[in-house]
Design a protein around this motif. Sequence first.
Motif, PDB file in Angstrom:
ATOM      1  N   ASN A  98      52.903   7.180 -20.753  1.00  0.00           N
ATOM      2  CA  ASN A  98      54.145   7.278 -19.986  1.00  0.00           C
ATOM      3  C   ASN A  98      54.928   5.973 -20.024  1.00  0.00           C
ATOM      4  OD1 ASN A  98      53.849   9.951 -19.060  1.00  0.00           O
ATOM      5  ND2 ASN A  98      52.310   9.257 -17.587  1.00  0.00           N
ATOM      6  N   VAL A  99      56.240   6.122 -20.146  1.00  0.00           N
ATOM      7  CA  VAL A  99      57.137   4.963 -20.119  1.00  0.00           C
ATOM      8  C   VAL A  99      58.267   5.273 -19.137  1.00  0.00           C
ATOM      9  CG1 VAL A  99      58.784   3.585 -21.454  1.00  0.00           C
ATOM     10  CG2 VAL A  99      56.607   4.260 -22.486  1.00  0.00           C
ATOM     11  N   TYR A 100      58.537   4.337 -18.258  1.00  0.00           N
ATOM     12  CA  TYR A 100      59.646   4.520 -17.314  1.00  0.00           C
ATOM     13  C   TYR A 100      60.946   4.042 -17.964  1.00  0.00           C
ATOM     14  CZ  TYR A 100      62.767   4.138 -13.380  1.00  0.00           C
ATOM     15  OH  TYR A 100      63.844   4.284 -12.557  1.00  0.00           O
ATOM     16  N   LEU A 101      61.969   4.881 -17.891  1.00  0.00           N
ATOM     17  CA  LEU A 101      63.275   4.519 -18.457  1.00  0.00           C
ATOM     18  C   LEU A 101      64.345   4.540 -17.375  1.00  0.00           C
ATOM     19  CD1 LEU A 101      63.217   6.675 -21.742  1.00  0.00           C
ATOM     20  CD2 LEU A 101      62.600   4.269 -21.471  1.00  0.00           C
ATOM     21  N   GLU A 102      65.196   3.524 -17.398  1.00  0.00           N
ATOM     22  CA  GLU A 102      66.397   3.524 -16.552  1.00  0.00           C
ATOM     23  C   GLU A 102      67.411   4.482 -17.187  1.00  0.00           C
ATOM     24  OE1 GLU A 102      66.844   2.040 -13.744  1.00  0.00           O
ATOM     25  OE2 GLU A 102      65.078   0.729 -13.667  1.00  0.00           O
ATOM     26  N   PRO A 103      68.420   4.903 -16.428  1.00  0.00           N
ATOM     27  CA  PRO A 103      69.422   5.779 -17.040  1.00  0.00           C
ATOM     28  C   PRO A 103      70.103   5.072 -18.217  1.00  0.00           C
ATOM     29  CG  PRO A 103      70.030   5.211 -14.763  1.00  0.00           C
ATOM     30  CD  PRO A 103      68.695   4.598 -15.029  1.00  0.00           C
ATOM     31  N   PHE A 104      70.400   5.827 -19.262  1.00  0.00           N
ATOM     32  CA  PHE A 104      71.062   5.203 -20.422  1.00  0.00           C
ATOM     33  C   PHE A 104      71.929   6.231 -21.124  1.00  0.00           C
ATOM     34  CE2 PHE A 104      68.741   7.074 -24.037  1.00  0.00           C
ATOM     35  CZ  PHE A 104      67.633   7.618 -23.404  1.00  0.00           C
ATOM     36  N   ARG A 105      72.768   5.704 -22.011  1.00  0.00           N
ATOM     37  CA  ARG A 105      73.625   6.568 -22.828  1.00  0.00           C
ATOM     38  C   ARG A 105      73.383   6.240 -24.302  1.00  0.00           C
ATOM     39  NH1 ARG A 105      79.568   5.780 -21.536  1.00  0.00           N
ATOM     40  NH2 ARG A 105      78.960   3.589 -21.594  1.00  0.00           N
ATOM     41  N   LEU A 106      73.476   7.271 -25.116  1.00  0.00           N
ATOM     42  CA  LEU A 106      73.270   7.080 -26.557  1.00  0.00           C
ATOM     43  C   LEU A 106      74.494   7.615 -27.292  1.00  0.00           C
ATOM     44  CD1 LEU A 106      70.926   5.986 -28.312  1.00  0.00           C
ATOM     45  CD2 LEU A 106      70.243   8.358 -28.705  1.00  0.00           C
ATOM     46  N   ALA A 107      74.919   6.879 -28.320  1.00  0.00           N
ATOM     47  CA  ALA A 107      76.104   7.294 -29.092  1.00  0.00           C
ATOM     48  C   ALA A 107      75.817   8.577 -29.859  1.00  0.00           C
ATOM     49  CB  ALA A 107      76.507   6.180 -30.052  1.00  0.00           C
ATOM     50  N   SER A 108      76.858   9.403 -30.003  1.00  0.00           N
ATOM     51  CA  SER A 108      76.695  10.725 -30.618  1.00  0.00           C
ATOM     52  C   SER A 108      76.404  10.643 -32.112  1.00  0.00           C
ATOM     53  CB  SER A 108      77.961  11.553 -30.397  1.00  0.00           C
ATOM     54  OG  SER A 108      79.095  10.850 -30.884  1.00  0.00           O
ATOM     55  N   ARG A 109      76.782   9.552 -32.724  1.00  0.00           N
ATOM     56  CA  ARG A 109      76.570   9.419 -34.180  1.00  0.00           C
ATOM     57  C   ARG A 109      76.317   7.952 -34.520  1.00  0.00           C
ATOM     58  NH1 ARG A 109      80.873   6.607 -35.427  1.00  0.00           N
ATOM     59  NH2 ARG A 109      82.951   7.166 -34.692  1.00  0.00           N
ATOM     60  N   ASP A 138      72.078  -5.927 -34.084  1.00  0.00           N
ATOM     61  CA  ASP A 138      72.106  -6.502 -32.731  1.00  0.00           C
ATOM     62  C   ASP A 138      73.449  -7.183 -32.453  1.00  0.00           C
ATOM     63  OD1 ASP A 138      70.537  -7.704 -30.280  1.00  0.00           O
ATOM     64  OD2 ASP A 138      71.473  -9.413 -31.292  1.00  0.00           O
ATOM     65  N   ALA A 139      73.941  -7.947 -33.440  1.00  0.00           N
ATOM     66  CA  ALA A 139      75.231  -8.645 -33.258  1.00  0.00           C
ATOM     67  C   ALA A 139      76.374  -7.640 -33.158  1.00  0.00           C
ATOM     68  CB  ALA A 139      75.466  -9.619 -34.420  1.00  0.00           C
ATOM     69  N   PHE A 140      76.320  -6.587 -33.985  1.00  0.00           N
ATOM     70  CA  PHE A 140      77.375  -5.571 -33.923  1.00  0.00           C
ATOM     71  C   PHE A 140      77.400  -4.934 -32.527  1.00  0.00           C
ATOM     72  CE2 PHE A 140      79.066  -1.365 -33.914  1.00  0.00           C
ATOM     73  CZ  PHE A 140      80.229  -1.476 -34.653  1.00  0.00           C
ATOM     74  N   ALA A 141      76.210  -4.588 -32.037  1.00  0.00           N
ATOM     75  CA  ALA A 141      76.128  -3.935 -30.726  1.00  0.00           C
ATOM     76  C   ALA A 141      76.695  -4.854 -29.642  1.00  0.00           C
ATOM     77  CB  ALA A 141      74.685  -3.552 -30.415  1.00  0.00           C
ATOM     78  N   ARG A 142      76.377  -6.142 -29.730  1.00  0.00           N
ATOM     79  CA  ARG A 142      76.887  -7.095 -28.731  1.00  0.00           C
ATOM     80  C   ARG A 142      78.409  -7.172 -28.811  1.00  0.00           C
ATOM     81  NH1 ARG A 142      73.622 -10.717 -29.882  1.00  0.00           N
ATOM     82  NH2 ARG A 142      72.083 -10.039 -28.343  1.00  0.00           N
ATOM     83  N   TRP A 143      78.927  -7.234 -30.031  1.00  0.00           N
ATOM     84  CA  TRP A 143      80.390  -7.284 -30.251  1.00  0.00           C
ATOM     85  C   TRP A 143      81.060  -6.030 -29.671  1.00  0.00           C
ATOM     86  CZ3 TRP A 143      83.140  -3.818 -33.391  1.00  0.00           C
ATOM     87  CH2 TRP A 143      84.471  -4.162 -33.651  1.00  0.00           C
ATOM     88  N   ALA A 144      80.360  -4.897 -29.801  1.00  0.00           N
ATOM     89  CA  ALA A 144      80.922  -3.617 -29.338  1.00  0.00           C
ATOM     90  C   ALA A 144      80.722  -3.402 -27.840  1.00  0.00           C
ATOM     91  CB  ALA A 144      80.277  -2.471 -30.126  1.00  0.00           C
ATOM     92  N   GLY A 145      80.128  -4.364 -27.159  1.00  0.00           N
ATOM     93  CA  GLY A 145      79.887  -4.211 -25.724  1.00  0.00           C
ATOM     94  C   GLY A 145      78.771  -3.224 -25.426  1.00  0.00           C
ATOM     95  N   ALA A 146      77.861  -3.099 -26.365  1.00  0.00           N
ATOM     96  CA  ALA A 146      76.755  -2.143 -26.200  1.00  0.00           C
ATOM     97  C   ALA A 146      75.441  -2.841 -26.565  1.00  0.00           C
ATOM     98  CB  ALA A 146      76.990  -0.922 -27.086  1.00  0.00           C
ATOM     99  N   ILE A 188      72.818   1.621 -37.775  1.00  0.00           N
ATOM    100  CA  ILE A 188      73.005   1.299 -36.357  1.00  0.00           C
ATOM    101  C   ILE A 188      73.462   2.520 -35.569  1.00  0.00           C
ATOM    102  CG2 ILE A 188      74.153  -0.282 -34.742  1.00  0.00           C
ATOM    103  CD1 ILE A 188      75.058  -1.930 -37.231  1.00  0.00           C
ATOM    104  N   ARG A 189      72.829   2.745 -34.422  1.00  0.00           N
ATOM    105  CA  ARG A 189      73.351   3.661 -33.402  1.00  0.00           C
ATOM    106  C   ARG A 189      73.417   2.874 -32.089  1.00  0.00           C
ATOM    107  NH1 ARG A 189      73.377   9.309 -32.816  1.00  0.00           N
ATOM    108  NH2 ARG A 189      72.016   9.463 -34.643  1.00  0.00           N
ATOM    109  N   LEU A 190      74.534   2.985 -31.415  1.00  0.00           N
ATOM    110  CA  LEU A 190      74.722   2.220 -30.177  1.00  0.00           C
ATOM    111  C   LEU A 190      74.124   2.927 -28.972  1.00  0.00           C
ATOM    112  CD1 LEU A 190      78.412   1.036 -30.647  1.00  0.00           C
ATOM    113  CD2 LEU A 190      76.314  -0.257 -31.092  1.00  0.00           C
ATOM    114  N   ALA A 191      73.716   2.131 -28.002  1.00  0.00           N
ATOM    115  CA  ALA A 191      73.249   2.637 -26.716  1.00  0.00           C
ATOM    116  C   ALA A 191      73.871   1.763 -25.633  1.00  0.00           C
ATOM    117  CB  ALA A 191      71.733   2.569 -26.641  1.00  0.00           C
ATOM    118  N   ASN A 192      73.688   2.197 -24.409  1.00  0.00           N
ATOM    119  CA  ASN A 192      74.231   1.436 -23.293  1.00  0.00           C
ATOM    120  C   ASN A 192      73.546   1.851 -22.021  1.00  0.00           C
ATOM    121  OD1 ASN A 192      75.951  -0.569 -22.432  1.00  0.00           O
ATOM    122  ND2 ASN A 192      77.684   0.335 -23.546  1.00  0.00           N
ATOM    123  N   GLY A 193      73.660   1.015 -20.999  1.00  0.00           N
ATOM    124  CA  GLY A 193      73.230   1.428 -19.672  1.00  0.00           C
ATOM    125  C   GLY A 193      74.164   2.533 -19.194  1.00  0.00           C
ATOM    126  N   ASP A 194      73.756   3.273 -18.212  1.00  0.00           N
ATOM    127  CA  ASP A 194      74.590   4.389 -17.758  1.00  0.00           C
ATOM    128  C   ASP A 194      75.841   3.861 -17.058  1.00  0.00           C
ATOM    129  OD1 ASP A 194      75.108   7.026 -17.706  1.00  0.00           O
ATOM    130  OD2 ASP A 194      74.116   7.366 -15.777  1.00  0.00           O
TER     131      ASP A 194
END
Length: 430
Positions: free
Chosen positions: A220-231, A305-313, A424-430
Amino acid sequence: MGSTTESLGVVGAAAVSKASLAEQFRCVRQTSVRCCAPLSVEDHSLQAMPDASPAKWHLAHTTWFFEIFLLTEHLPGYKTINPAFRNLFNSYYNAVGDRPLRAMRHVLSRPSLEELHAYRAHVDEAMEQLLARDLSPDLAGLVALGLNHEQQHQELILTDVKYGLAANPLRPAYRARHAECAQTEPGASELTWFSFAKGLYPIGVESEGFYFDNESPRHNVYLEPFRLASRLVTNGEYLEFMHDQSYATAALWLSDGWDTVRANQWNAPLYWEQRNGDWWHFTLDGMQPVNEAEPVCHVSYYEADAFARWAGARLATEFEWELAALNVPMEGNFMDSGALHPQVAPDSTSLSQMFGDVWEWTGSAYLAYPGYHPAPGAVGEYNGKFMSNQMVLRGGSCATPQSHIRRTYRNFFPPHARWQFMGIRLANGD
Ligand SMILES: [Fe+2]
């Protein structure tokens, strides 16, 4: 520790009938040969960097795996073609013995390619004898491991050859241009976000078929709410990142990433080059204009990682990725499609490109799951000893055989690696 079968990660392999295991064996072995069919004899010896092995070596080493772990141990009376092959085609198994330096695999001009095909035929014939017997679950599991091992090397044949051909100033194509690439392609679909609720989620393998030991135990792994990019992130989006001087902006990069960018003078993904102001990239079909709607590919973890940071994700953790993939069909642009290149995301109301196209860098270090034990003996060296300084990638690529992938599959590479089909696929906190 569980039984040998469990620790090999091949629970349920006994359910595979003899006929179907033999059929799978023939199919996988033929696929490796098909991967090499467009290559000249000279192409088979290409090794343009230490990490990229010659196709000839892949053909021999995958054969060696069956000889050493199955035939030598379990087929009474088996005789090898050449006892020197035991060390010659060993990759990294200390328990098996010595081996040539990885970076020097290209010096093996002898045995000839013809002799190596004879070695394959010799081992195939002996394997047919073994597969005709009543195999114990452990032995059937070892055969499955050998087949999955060979499928991994099929992907490496394609990516290593791509690297070798790209290093040639003529940029020769691996094969004649694939018909589908010539069609006018649609633009990228709009990027939307899918939300996932916080919770305690089971991660790791549950299925009864083959799996690698690193996918277990389920826990088991506990996850905080998150969002994942559609593509996946597209070339067009990556070009925006490049045009924003991101390769020259230290604040976007991890320290090791910034050092790597500067040491290697990176300013674009691997295989990209500018011609008269336009970006082109090397593909297995030769040089092609960069299509802005296609997924960006051949980027390192540092760039992802750098792309995601640049994209605010950020990048998803491997656990977030696995949860999101739970109800996504394991379909996509795999090796089987023949495109051998990531394709534009289809318009979709659900997550797309989760499987195939490119391996997706995750923000997770490649570590053992709680309670993990490698198998005893030499095959225990398969995964466990590589659990340092590598990041996990998920989902498979356009060079992965479709039957090889699972939702729980954990690929891993060092953060600077770029020559696999990695994106790369982006993610973010909810
Ligand atoms: Fe291997």
